[in-house]
Design a protein around this motif. Structure first.
Motif, PDB file in Angstrom:
ATOM      1  N   SER A  47      48.471  33.344  36.440  1.00 48.25           N
ATOM      2  CA  SER A  47      48.338  33.435  37.370  1.00 48.25           C
ATOM      3  C   SER A  47      47.697  34.817  37.645  1.00 48.25           C
ATOM      4  CB  SER A  47      49.022  32.459  38.335  1.00 48.25           C
ATOM      5  OG  SER A  47      49.809  33.349  38.569  1.00 48.25           O
ATOM      6  N   ARG A  49      46.738  38.351  37.642  1.00 48.69           N
ATOM      7  CA  ARG A  49      45.414  39.357  36.685  1.00 48.69           C
ATOM      8  C   ARG A  49      45.864  40.563  36.900  1.00 48.69           C
ATOM      9  NH1 ARG A  49      44.788  34.919  35.718  1.00 48.69           N
ATOM     10  NH2 ARG A  49      43.815  33.007  36.119  1.00 48.69           N
ATOM     11  N   PHE A  98      47.738  42.117  40.492  1.00 45.29           N
ATOM     12  CA  PHE A  98      47.320  40.906  40.627  1.00 45.29           C
ATOM     13  C   PHE A  98      48.188  39.145  40.901  1.00 45.29           C
ATOM     14  CE2 PHE A  98      43.699  44.582  41.431  1.00 45.29           C
ATOM     15  CZ  PHE A  98      43.617  44.549  42.344  1.00 45.29           C
ATOM     16  N   GLU A  99      47.619  38.267  41.609  1.00 44.60           N
ATOM     17  CA  GLU A  99      48.090  36.685  41.490  1.00 44.60           C
ATOM     18  C   GLU A  99      46.490  36.017  42.006  1.00 44.60           C
ATOM     19  OE1 GLU A  99      51.170  35.397  39.920  1.00 44.60           O
ATOM     20  OE2 GLU A  99      50.653  36.947  39.625  1.00 44.60           O
ATOM     21  N   ASP A 100      46.059  35.134  41.262  1.00 44.07           N
ATOM     22  CA  ASP A 100      44.809  34.507  41.849  1.00 44.07           C
ATOM     23  C   ASP A 100      45.300  33.240  42.324  1.00 44.07           C
ATOM     24  OD1 ASP A 100      42.250  33.249  41.615  1.00 44.07           O
ATOM     25  OD2 ASP A 100      42.281  33.463  39.529  1.00 44.07           O
ATOM     26  N   TRP A 167      41.903  36.926  44.044  1.00 45.91           N
ATOM     27  CA  TRP A 167      43.246  38.103  43.279  1.00 45.91           C
ATOM     28  C   TRP A 167      43.384  38.768  44.813  1.00 45.91           C
ATOM     29  CZ3 TRP A 167      41.158  40.864  39.074  1.00 45.91           C
ATOM     30  CH2 TRP A 167      40.709  39.549  37.938  1.00 45.91           C
TER      31      TRP A 167
END
Length: 198
Positions: A47, A49, A98-100, A167
């Motif tokens: 997950s 990014r 980032f985390e999706d 994101w």
């Protein structure tokens, strides 16, 4: 050959950065990408990014942070904040982690029994990706620190680089040449942190 513990000890917070790098931008990019790919994630969700910024693109992050903080900090106290942000801009680049949220939502739907855990596991995955990158940079002789100016800069970052709405910005890592030696690191007494039973 360095051991894992040696490498983790080599990873230190570096605020004194320089725009030169001991390896090329291409090699730095490859190193960051490989470190993120090697980092674990719950359910192999992958997950995390990452946006890698060099030069003027990196400088924009810290201009955005200054612009966001200026109205929030009294004018007579802003010089210290500006100096700190200028120090981050003195580096060669910045990594945005980032985390999706789309991945997380998909896992929550697919594995409903664990739905409440996926956001927590996502944060853990992000932290592991950050540590993996930071340690890999340190091994390459590149200094870095981990910063958290989100959510103040989220919207302008997203607009500037076309970041997908799913994101969520979790951290910023300015990096560059080590422009100063590291100081000593204080370590807590082990009996305050660990319990061992047999």
């Amino acid at each position: 050959m360095s051991t894992t513990i040696d490498l983790l000890r080599q990873r230190r917070t570096q605020y004194a950065l320089d725009k030169t790098l001991p390896i090329s931008r291409e090699a730095t990019t490859e190193l960051i990408q490989q470190a993120v790919e090697a980092a674990p994630s719950a359910f192999n969700s992958q997950s995390s990014r990452v946006v890698i910024l060099f030069g003027g693109a990196s400088d924009k992050v810290w201009t955005f942070a200054k612009d966001a903080l200026r109205p929030l900090i009294p004018a007579d106290e802003f010089a210290d904040t500006q100096a700190k942000l200028d120090g981050f801009a003195a580096g060669a680049g910045t990594i945005l982690f980032f985390e999706d949220q789309g991945v997380i939502a998909g896992l929550q739907e697919q594995f409903a029994a664990y739905a409440d855990n996926f956001p927590v596991w996502s944060e853990q995955s992000s932290g592991m990706a950050q540590l993996a990158v930071w340690t890999a940079l340190a091994e390459a002789g590149i200094g870095a620190s981990l910063q958290h100016y989100n959510p103040l800069i989220d919207a302008v970052i997203a607009a500037e680089w076309g970041i997908p709405a799913e994101w969520t910005l979790r951290a910023q890592m300015p990096f560059g040449a080590n422009a100063a030696p590291f100081g000593d690191k204080a370590v807590m007494p082990r009996d305050a942190r660990f319990k061992v039973f047999a």
